[in-house]
Write a protein that holds these residues in place. Structure first.
Motif, mmCIF file in Angstrom:
data_model
loop_
_atom_site.group_PDB
_atom_site.id
_atom_site.type_symbol
_atom_site.label_atom_id
_atom_site.label_comp_id
_atom_site.label_asym_id
_atom_site.label_seq_id
_atom_site.Cartn_x
_atom_site.Cartn_y
_atom_site.Cartn_z
ATOM 1 N N GLY A 250 84.153 81.195 -22.382
ATOM 2 C CA GLY A 250 83.501 79.962 -22.800
ATOM 3 C C GLY A 250 82.242 79.640 -22.016
ATOM 4 O O GLY A 250 81.460 78.778 -22.432
ATOM 5 N N TYR A 251 82.048 80.309 -20.878
ATOM 6 C CA TYR A 251 80.841 80.091 -20.095
ATOM 7 C C TYR A 251 79.725 81.009 -20.593
ATOM 8 O O TYR A 251 79.925 81.830 -21.486
ATOM 9 N N HIS A 252 78.554 80.860 -20.000
ATOM 10 C CA HIS A 252 77.405 81.672 -20.382
ATOM 11 C C HIS A 252 76.947 82.513 -19.199
ATOM 12 O O HIS A 252 76.967 82.061 -18.053
ATOM 13 N N GLU A 253 76.531 83.721 -19.496
ATOM 14 C CA GLU A 253 75.945 84.614 -18.496
ATOM 15 C C GLU A 253 74.470 84.253 -18.361
ATOM 16 O O GLU A 253 73.726 84.267 -19.357
ATOM 17 N N ILE A 254 74.059 83.910 -17.147
ATOM 18 C CA ILE A 254 72.678 83.477 -16.958
ATOM 19 C C ILE A 254 72.020 84.259 -15.824
ATOM 20 O O ILE A 254 72.686 84.901 -15.010
ATOM 21 N N GLU A 255 70.701 84.187 -15.792
ATOM 22 C CA GLU A 255 69.902 84.628 -14.655
ATOM 23 C C GLU A 255 68.936 83.487 -14.354
ATOM 24 O O GLU A 255 68.262 82.995 -15.263
ATOM 25 N N GLY B 263 77.038 70.469 -21.379
ATOM 26 C CA GLY B 263 77.821 71.181 -22.387
ATOM 27 C C GLY B 263 77.147 71.276 -23.742
ATOM 28 O O GLY B 263 77.011 72.386 -24.303
ATOM 29 N N PRO B 264 76.713 70.155 -24.312
ATOM 30 C CA PRO B 264 76.068 70.236 -25.629
ATOM 31 C C PRO B 264 74.781 71.054 -25.635
ATOM 32 O O PRO B 264 74.444 71.678 -26.652
ATOM 33 N N VAL B 265 74.058 71.065 -24.526
ATOM 34 C CA VAL B 265 72.818 71.845 -24.464
ATOM 35 C C VAL B 265 73.137 73.339 -24.524
ATOM 36 O O VAL B 265 72.523 74.089 -25.295
ATOM 37 N N PHE B 266 74.113 73.778 -23.725
ATOM 38 C CA PHE B 266 74.511 75.188 -23.794
ATOM 39 C C PHE B 266 75.083 75.523 -25.166
ATOM 40 O O PHE B 266 74.843 76.612 -25.703
ATOM 41 N N ALA B 267 75.849 74.603 -25.744
ATOM 42 C CA ALA B 267 76.432 74.850 -27.067
ATOM 43 C C ALA B 267 75.363 75.028 -28.134
ATOM 44 O O ALA B 267 75.568 75.736 -29.123
ATOM 45 N N GLY B 268 74.206 74.414 -27.924
ATOM 46 C CA GLY B 268 73.121 74.515 -28.888
ATOM 47 C C GLY B 268 72.226 75.716 -28.702
ATOM 48 O O GLY B 268 71.290 75.926 -29.494
ATOM 49 N N TRP B 269 72.475 76.529 -27.648
ATOM 50 C CA TRP B 269 71.671 77.742 -27.456
ATOM 51 C C TRP B 269 71.830 78.647 -28.669
ATOM 52 O O TRP B 269 72.932 78.810 -29.197
ATOM 53 N N VAL C 293 69.224 82.732 -20.400
ATOM 54 C CA VAL C 293 70.605 82.824 -20.878
ATOM 55 C C VAL C 293 70.755 84.166 -21.589
ATOM 56 O O VAL C 293 70.026 84.450 -22.547
ATOM 57 N N ARG C 294 71.723 84.976 -21.139
ATOM 58 C CA ARG C 294 71.845 86.338 -21.660
ATOM 59 C C ARG C 294 72.927 86.468 -22.727
ATOM 60 O O ARG C 294 72.761 87.213 -23.692
ATOM 61 N N ARG C 295 74.060 85.792 -22.541
ATOM 62 C CA ARG C 295 75.121 85.922 -23.540
ATOM 63 C C ARG C 295 76.186 84.850 -23.320
ATOM 64 O O ARG C 295 76.271 84.261 -22.241
ATOM 65 N N ARG C 296 76.964 84.608 -24.381
ATOM 66 C CA ARG C 296 78.148 83.770 -24.265
ATOM 67 C C ARG C 296 79.304 84.650 -23.820
ATOM 68 O O ARG C 296 79.520 85.738 -24.357
ATOM 69 N N ARG C 297 80.069 84.182 -22.874
ATOM 70 C CA ARG C 297 81.204 84.937 -22.366
ATOM 71 C C ARG C 297 82.476 84.540 -23.104
ATOM 72 O O ARG C 297 82.571 83.472 -23.698
ATOM 73 N N GLU C 298 83.485 85.419 -23.032
ATOM 74 C CA GLU C 298 84.748 85.136 -23.707
ATOM 75 C C GLU C 298 85.469 83.941 -23.095
ATOM 76 O O GLU C 298 86.284 83.296 -23.765
#
Length: 269
Positions: free
Chosen positions: A22-27, A171-177, A15-20
C-alpha cells in the motif's frame, strides 16, 4: 533542553511505483531549513505535551500526537514534559510532525542515549522521521526511510517557504498519483538533483488544492533558480542565489499575498 524541529523540504521527489503493502517506492532529496518548531523538555513525573504557537490549534489532541508517541517508543528513566511551539503549518509537506518527533529523539539521545534500533523505532512513527533526526541533507529511498549521503553544495542557500494556508493530507495526494514511473533521481551533487529533478506529486496535489498552482506561478516569477512543491504539499519552496534576491521576493510576497504563510531561511548542512 531546547531543540529546533527543522522544517523538512523535498528538493526533488520521484515516485517510482506502488508497492503491494500500500505504500509507494520513492526517491527523494531531503533538505532542511534552519528554522522550524521549537521544543523545550523538562523533567516530569509523567509524560506530557503542551502546545502553543501560531498553528497550535491544528493539533487537536495533545495526548494522541506524534510527539507523545515519540516519547513512548524510547526507553527512559524519567518522565518528560514537552513544550511545543508550533510555528510550522500542519499537513503542509514540511514534515512538521516528523521533525517534532525527531527533536524528541535528539533530546532523549542527549539525556539517555538512543537504543541500537532507534532508526526502526523512528520509522514506525513516520517515513520522514529517520531523516529528520539528523536533519542533514540526504537521499531517501524505499518509503523514504533508507537513507544515503549526498554531496551538499547547497549549504547556506537562501530559501523561502510558502504555504497558501490550506492543509493537505498526504494519503489522498499519493492516491491521486497517476502511476507513471518517470525515472530515477539525477546523479550528482545536490544542486544538480534539485535543478534537474521534479516532484511527481505536484499534479495530484494541485487537483486537490488548486492554490498550489498559484503559489508555484508566483514563485516562478521571482529570481529563484529552483521553485517546486515540497513533499505532498501544499507548501512550495524557492531557492535563491543571493540574500538580496531572497529579500526582494519576500517583500513582494508580503505586499501581494499577505494571506499566505511565508518563511525565509537558509538550507542546513
Amino acid at each position: 533542553m531546547r531543540e529546533t524541529a527543522y522544517a523538512k523540504i523535498n528538493l526533488a521527489l520521484h515516485v517510482r511505483r506502488r508497492r503491494e503493502d500500500g505504500y509507494h517506492e520513492i526517491e527523494t532529496l531531503f533538505a532542511f531549513v534552519n528554522k522550524g518548531d521549537t521544543l523545550r523538555a523538562d523533567s516530569s513525573r509523567y509524560d506530557r505535551v503542551r502546545v502553543s504557537g501560531e498553528f497550535a490549534g491544528a493539533l487537536t489532541d495533545p495526548i494522541d500526537n506524534i510527539v507523545m508517541r515519540a516519547l513512548t517508543v524510547l526507553p527512559r528513566f524519567e518522565g518528560m514534559e514537552i513544550s511545543l511551539e508550533k510555528n510550522l503549518p500542519v499537513a503542509a509537506g514540511l514534515g512538521g510532525g516528523s521533525a517534532d518527533a525527531a527533536a524528541v529523539f535528539r533530546m532523549i539521545e542527549l539525556a539517555h542515549g538512543l537504543p541500537d534500533d532507534w532508526q526502526a523505532r523512528a520509522a514506525k512513527l513516520g517515513a520522514d522521521v529517520p531523516a529528520c533526526v539528523a536533519s542533514r541533507m540526504c537521499l531517501g529511498h524505499g518509503t523514504g526511510t533508507e537513507l544515503a549521503s549526498v554531496e551538499n553544495d547547497l549549504q547556506g542557500t537562501p530559501v523561502i517557504l510558502v504555504n497558501p494556508r490550506v492543509p493537505l493530507a498526504t494519503g489522498p495526494v499519493f492516491a491521486g498519483w497517476d502511476g507513471q514511473d518517470r525515472g530515477p533521481l539525477p546523479e550528482g551533487p545536490a544542486s544538480k538533483i534539485a535543478a534537474e529533478g521534479r516532484n511527481d506529486l505536484e499534479a495530484s496535489a494541485i487537483d486537490l488544492c488548486p492554490a498550489i498552482a498559484d503559489v508555484l506561478e508566483v514563485l516562478g516569477g521571482t529570481d529563484a533558480f529552483v521553485s517546486r512543491m515540497s513533499g505532498s504539499g501544499a507548501t512550495c519552496f524557492a531557492l535563491f542565489r543571493s540574500r538580496e534576491a531572497q529579500s526582494a521576493a519576500a517583500d513582494f510576497l508580503a505586499r501581494t499575498r499577505p494571506d499566505w504563510w511565508c518563511l525565509s531561511g537558509e538550507l542546513r548542512a
